[in-house]
Design an enzyme around this catalytic site. Structure first.
Site, mmCIF file in Angstrom:
data_model
loop_
_atom_site.group_PDB
_atom_site.id
_atom_site.type_symbol
_atom_site.label_atom_id
_atom_site.label_comp_id
_atom_site.label_asym_id
_atom_site.label_seq_id
_atom_site.Cartn_x
_atom_site.Cartn_y
_atom_site.Cartn_z
ATOM 1 C CD GLU A 79 -2.553 1.261 2.673
ATOM 2 O OE1 GLU A 79 -3.469 2.084 2.785
ATOM 3 O OE2 GLU A 79 -2.244 0.460 3.583
ATOM 4 C CE LYS A 82 -8.796 1.402 2.718
ATOM 5 N NZ LYS A 82 -7.832 1.666 3.798
ATOM 6 C CB CYS A 94 -5.350 -1.178 4.629
ATOM 7 S SG CYS A 94 -4.867 -1.032 6.362
#
Length: 528
Positions: free
Chosen positions: A265, A346, A398
């Site tokens: 990430e 995301k 995440c």
């Protein structure tokens, strides 16, 4: 006075039982502890009033989350720039909020005990109310489904149920089994509850037999790079070039023999529009060796003035066949270009870390609410799979890996691999990253696909479709991982219809609560 002392003792028992729940989760993973703690909680709940049940559930929740997500304190205290007292207060508030959900389940159980046709077995309703409380916890205020009960069973025999019913329903079934054990122990409705346990054991045994998903015979060569960049340095402007060059250097030897290379990430600590020279260089190198590289990066869209936490694909999106070595050497670049739609933005943002509610006010209160890169826009809930060297990949960034419903929305029959990238440096040497890894393992089991987990400082891992760790890199090491991943074929029942069952069950429980409430009101009016 004796009644007050008794209530305090029961609250203490529930709190301690909640505290010990942490031992059932990674890195300890002693799964029977969860059963023992739940039985203690159920025993304290049995003869409580509705009001007492609320506080017993709340006390259990405080212990459960207080110990289980204590890693949040690490990020608040070390990186949030807040005094110790303030960070502890925030932790207590978060744990208090999460404790409301077991409190709600306990309260509903005792509130409805005299409205059930089986008053002396009313605790059998507890798992259903627990399910609805967990259903809400995963959705309210963006949701926080971390530390759900099912994750404590990932190394138990009962994990065989997961490809069929998923983690959330496994939680409810485990609790139902605990209630049945409790009733058997106190010799109440023993035959009924023994039958429940026998059926539970048989279903678990039968679930070990079918092979819903199997290896297709195809493999892909995968490499992952763990940079181990200190959190305090990740957004230091003076370190940008050093960090990018470190990743490039660590990747040089991987291009030749791998179908896919993955960076974690936001591995590139520079906005995508400003990182084009580096990205074009990597794109060319990857394509030259007929491979692809996926990396996390922060994108800024000028037209909408929006930041996105993004994954992009460099190099080949589809595999190429070179006729000769000269043609390979003359390949100018890969398929990447700025604005390329083969990307993932995301969707499920982390509160405080990636967006700040009421930010105009909150950012002035403390450094915690003004962290670097904490003002992102959401990507779409459903996005096309990434395509990297012909591999179809369902990505999660995440915190998103904790949301099975979002994973389900983005996995299809053509999906080859699941991918989650993360930066767990926020949580230091705590049990947070270990719990995060188990959550990724659970998604692999639910959907019957190998899971790739690339992180900044660990735990980077390759997980097979059974949830077993094939290869991993320890925390806090700057190194690479290289392995063959076996692709799978088939589809788990949970991937096919698991969320339909969950929604139907949640709807039925909600209707039951509404109808019971209406009936109670009508009966009171009639009796009046």
């Amino acid at each position: 006075m004796s009644a007050i002392i008794s209530t305090k003792r029961r609250l203490l028992f529930c709190f301690i039982a909640g505290l010990f729940m942490v031992l059932a989760y990674a890195p300890f993973s002693i799964w029977p502890v969860a059963w023992l703690c739940l039985i203690v909680f159920i025993q304290q709940l049995h003869h409580a009033s509705a009001k007492q049940a609320w506080w017993l559930g709340f006390s259990f929740g405080l212990g459960w989350f207080g110990a289980g997500i204590s890693w949040v304190h690490v990020s608040i205290e070390q990186f949030g720039g807040m005094p110790l007292i303030a960070s502890l207060l925030l932790m207590v508030l978060l744990c208090g909020y999460l404790a409301l959900f077991p409190a709600l389940a306990a309260w509903l159980t005792q509130q409805f005990q005299h409205r059930m046709p089986f008053t002396h077995g009313h605790l059998l309703c507890f798992p259903f109310f627990w399910f609805i409380a967990e259903f809400l916890r995963a959705r309210l205020f963006t949701g926080f489904p971390w530390l759900s009960l099912g994750y404590s069973q990932i190394d138990s025999p009962f994990v065989a149920l997961v490809p069929v019913i998923g983690e959330t329903l496994l939680s409810a079934l485990v609790l139902l089994a605990c209630v049945a054990i409790y009733y058997v122990l106190i010799n109440q409705r023993r035959r009924v509850n023994a039958a429940i346990l026998v059926v539970f054991a048989l279903i678990t045994a039968v679930s070990h037999v079918p092979t819903w998903v199997e290896k297709s015979g195809e493999t892909r060569s995968i490499a992952m790079v763990q940079g181990n960049i200190e959190q305090s340095l990740r957004w230091d402007k003076a370190r940008e070039d050093i960090i990018i060059k470190q990743y490039i250097r660590d990747t040089q030897s991987l291009y030749q023999d791998h179908d896919l290379i993955i960076w974690p990430e936001a591995a590139i600590p520079r906005l995508e529009p400003l990182a084009q020279p580096y990205l074009q260089d990597i794109d060319t190198q990857a394509s030259k060796h007929q491979t692809a590289l996926i990396t996390g990066i922060i994108n800024y869209e000028v037209s909408s003035r929006s930041f996105f936490n993004t994954l992009i694909v460099l190099g080949n999106q589809q595999p190429t066949v070179m006729e000769n070595q000269d043609a390979q050497q003359n390949t100018p670049h890969g398929d990447y270009y700025f604005g390329d739609p083969n990307r993932y933005n995301k969707h499920h943002l982390l509160p405080i870390g990636e967006f700040v509610p009421f930010e105009s006010i909150m950012r002035k209160i403390a450094p915690l609410f003004d962290l670097p890169m904490s003002s992102f826009s959401r990507g779409d809930y459903v996005q096309a799979n990434l395509v990297a060297n012909g591999i179809n990949i369902a990505p999660l960034i995440c915190f998103e890996v904790a949301f099975a419903q979002q994973t389900a929305a983005n996995v299809s029959n053509t999906t080859d691999l699941l991918l989650t990238v993360s930066n767990d440096a926020w949580f230091g040497d705590s049990h947070g990253p270990h719990q995060h890894l188990d959550i990724a393992r659970m998604r692999a089991i639910e959907f019957g696909r190998p899971m790739l987990r690339a992180t900044n400082n660990g735990i980077t891992a390759v997980i097979d479709h059974f949830g077993d760790i094939v290869e991993s890199i320890p925390q806090f090491e700057q190194t690479t991982l290289s392995t063959k991943v076996h692709l799978t074929q088939g589809e788990t029942p949970f991937a096919s219809w698991g969320f339909i069952v969950e929604r139907i069950l949640a709807t039925l429980i909600a209707l039951f609560l509404i109808m019971t409430f209406i009936w109670t009101k009508l009966r009171r009016r009639i009796n009046a």
